[in-house]
Design an enzyme around this catalytic site. Structure first.
Site, PDB file in Angstrom:
ATOM      1  N   ALA A  51      70.090  38.715  -5.185  1.00 47.29           N
ATOM      2  CA  ALA A  51      70.057  39.731  -4.142  1.00 47.29           C
ATOM      3  C   ALA A  51      68.881  40.641  -4.443  1.00 47.29           C
ATOM      4  O   ALA A  51      68.395  40.691  -5.573  1.00 47.29           O
ATOM      5  CB  ALA A  51      71.360  40.517  -4.129  1.00 47.29           C
ATOM      6  N   LYS A  52      68.443  41.350  -3.392  1.00 47.31           N
ATOM      7  CA  LYS A  52      67.253  42.175  -3.569  1.00 47.31           C
ATOM      8  C   LYS A  52      67.462  43.257  -4.630  1.00 47.31           C
ATOM      9  O   LYS A  52      66.524  43.757  -5.211  1.00 47.31           O
ATOM     10  CB  LYS A  52      66.846  42.792  -2.244  1.00 47.31           C
ATOM     11  CG  LYS A  52      66.155  41.752  -1.368  1.00 47.31           C
ATOM     12  CD  LYS A  52      65.773  42.270  -0.024  1.00 47.31           C
ATOM     13  CE  LYS A  52      65.026  41.172   0.738  1.00 47.31           C
ATOM     14  NZ  LYS A  52      65.236  41.200   2.146  1.00 47.31           N
ATOM     15  N   ARG A  53      68.716  43.599  -4.888  1.00 47.73           N
ATOM     16  CA  ARG A  53      68.958  44.647  -5.890  1.00 47.73           C
ATOM     17  C   ARG A  53      68.723  44.129  -7.316  1.00 47.73           C
ATOM     18  O   ARG A  53      68.553  44.922  -8.231  1.00 47.73           O
ATOM     19  CB  ARG A  53      70.378  45.197  -5.743  1.00 47.73           C
ATOM     20  CG  ARG A  53      71.436  44.153  -5.970  1.00 47.73           C
ATOM     21  CD  ARG A  53      72.853  44.669  -5.805  1.00 47.73           C
ATOM     22  NE  ARG A  53      73.763  43.560  -5.948  1.00 47.73           N
ATOM     23  CZ  ARG A  53      74.078  42.710  -4.982  1.00 47.73           C
ATOM     24  NH1 ARG A  53      73.605  42.880  -3.768  1.00 47.73           N
ATOM     25  NH2 ARG A  53      74.894  41.698  -5.201  1.00 47.73           N
TER      26      ARG A  53
ATOM     27  N   THR B 249      63.323  44.618   3.494  1.00 47.96           N
ATOM     28  CA  THR B 249      64.269  45.618   2.989  1.00 47.96           C
ATOM     29  C   THR B 249      64.214  45.697   1.465  1.00 47.96           C
ATOM     30  O   THR B 249      65.032  46.360   0.840  1.00 47.96           O
ATOM     31  CB  THR B 249      65.714  45.268   3.416  1.00 47.96           C
ATOM     32  OG1 THR B 249      65.978  43.928   2.988  1.00 47.96           O
ATOM     33  CG2 THR B 249      65.885  45.354   4.913  1.00 47.96           C
TER      34      THR B 249
ATOM     35  N   SER C 141      63.329  39.815   5.802  1.00 46.48           N
ATOM     36  CA  SER C 141      63.465  41.206   6.258  1.00 46.48           C
ATOM     37  C   SER C 141      62.842  42.102   5.195  1.00 46.48           C
ATOM     38  O   SER C 141      63.185  41.973   4.018  1.00 46.48           O
ATOM     39  CB  SER C 141      64.945  41.572   6.418  1.00 46.48           C
ATOM     40  OG  SER C 141      65.531  40.711   7.359  1.00 46.48           O
TER      41      SER C 141
END
Ligand code: GLU
Length: 281
Positions: A241-243, A12, A10
């Site tokens: 995680a993307k963060r 994001t 995704s």
């Protein structure tokens, strides 16, 4: 190994090592390897992340077969599938807070199980609330949808057939009035449309497979095989995680790592070799 596999990120955020592992895991198990951008969450997806996905994969030397399927371009197919599921859907007016406050809400393998508050609303009451403009989602009545179906299972590569119970996941949301269709619906429609025969993805999504098998049965879609893989953890043992910016592929690249350096950071993604059919005799 004549499988069609896919990598379905995704857009994001930027890809991290976990995505690189997922893409390589999929590519190593398919003779055809497809790329799909799961960009239906308009609020969180951004075109620059979609571009970055293509660029980062190319940098790593991961090529895919055929055109990229952009999920948001196939809304008509997703809506048609939703339409066919109508007999099993009911409108739900609960807010997140309502659901959290329902003391009896049990926790299932994929998170809280919807307590069923709106399942019993009469058609007249539901119509009245819709007419009054109360925001609502459409949930799948899992128990009703399962009536008449044989017990569900899925084939996990290397493990064989495993039973699965969509009731343990509960009445999932398949569409929201304003925010479009859910991951669950789009993923099964798209995997079938792309001819994916082996779905590979992180083990965190394995509980969702019960719902996907149910949707495949209801929509008459072919059943793919599944291979759920380990998640890549950071030094503290938390899943990436993307963060966690430090782990993005672009940051590793900016820090001077080569594609080969990045691949060397990953656990092995190849399938374990089958015992040779030819004996040495
Ligand atoms: N788009 C999902 C993700 O980025 C993957 C879904 C799947 O592979 O089924 O986590």
């Amino acid at each position: 190994m004549n499988h069609t596999t896919r990598f379905a990120p995704s857009p994001t955020g930027y890809l991290h090592l976990g995505h690189a592992y997922a893409a390589l895991f999929a590519r190593a198990r398919g003779s055809r390897f497809l790329l799909r951008l799961e960009d239906i969450d308009a609020g969180r997806c951004r075109p620059e992340y979609a571009e970055a996905i293509l660029e980062d994969l190319a940098w790593l030397g991961i090529r895919w077969d055929g055109p990229v399927r952009v999920q948001s371009a196939h809304a008509a197919e997703h809506r048609a599938a939703l339409q066919r599921l109508r007999p099993f859907l009911y409108p739900c007016f609960c807010t997140r807070a309502d659901i959290a406050a329902a003391a009896a809400a049990p926790h299932g393998p994929a998170g809280p199980v919807y307590p069923g508050t709106c399942r019993g609303l009469s058609a007249a009451e539901a119509a009245e609330r819709i007419a009054a403009g109360i925001p609502h989602a459409w949930r799948l009545d899992v128990a009703r949808a399962m009536q008449g179906l044989p017990p569900l299972s899925f084939h996990e590569l290397g493990q064989g057939r495993l039973p699965c119970d969509p009731l343990a996941v509960g009445d999932v949301v398949l569409a929201r009035k304003d925010a479009g269709l859910s991951y669950h619906l789009c993923v099964v429609v798209d995997d079938a449309a792309q001819g994916v025969t082996l779905v590979t993805r992180g083990e965190d999504l394995q509980p969702a497979t019960a719902i996907h098998r149910l949707l495949q049965e209801l929509l008459g879609l072919p059943e793919p095989l599944y291979a759920h893989h380990r998640l890549i953890l950071d030094a503290a043992g938390r899943r990436l995680a993307k963060r966690d910016r430090a782990a993005t592929l672009r940051d590793l690249r900016a820090a001077g790592l080569s594609p080969a350096d990045v691949l060397a950071l990953l656990p092995p993604w190849q399938p374990s070799p089958l015992p040779s059919a030819r004996s040495s005799a």
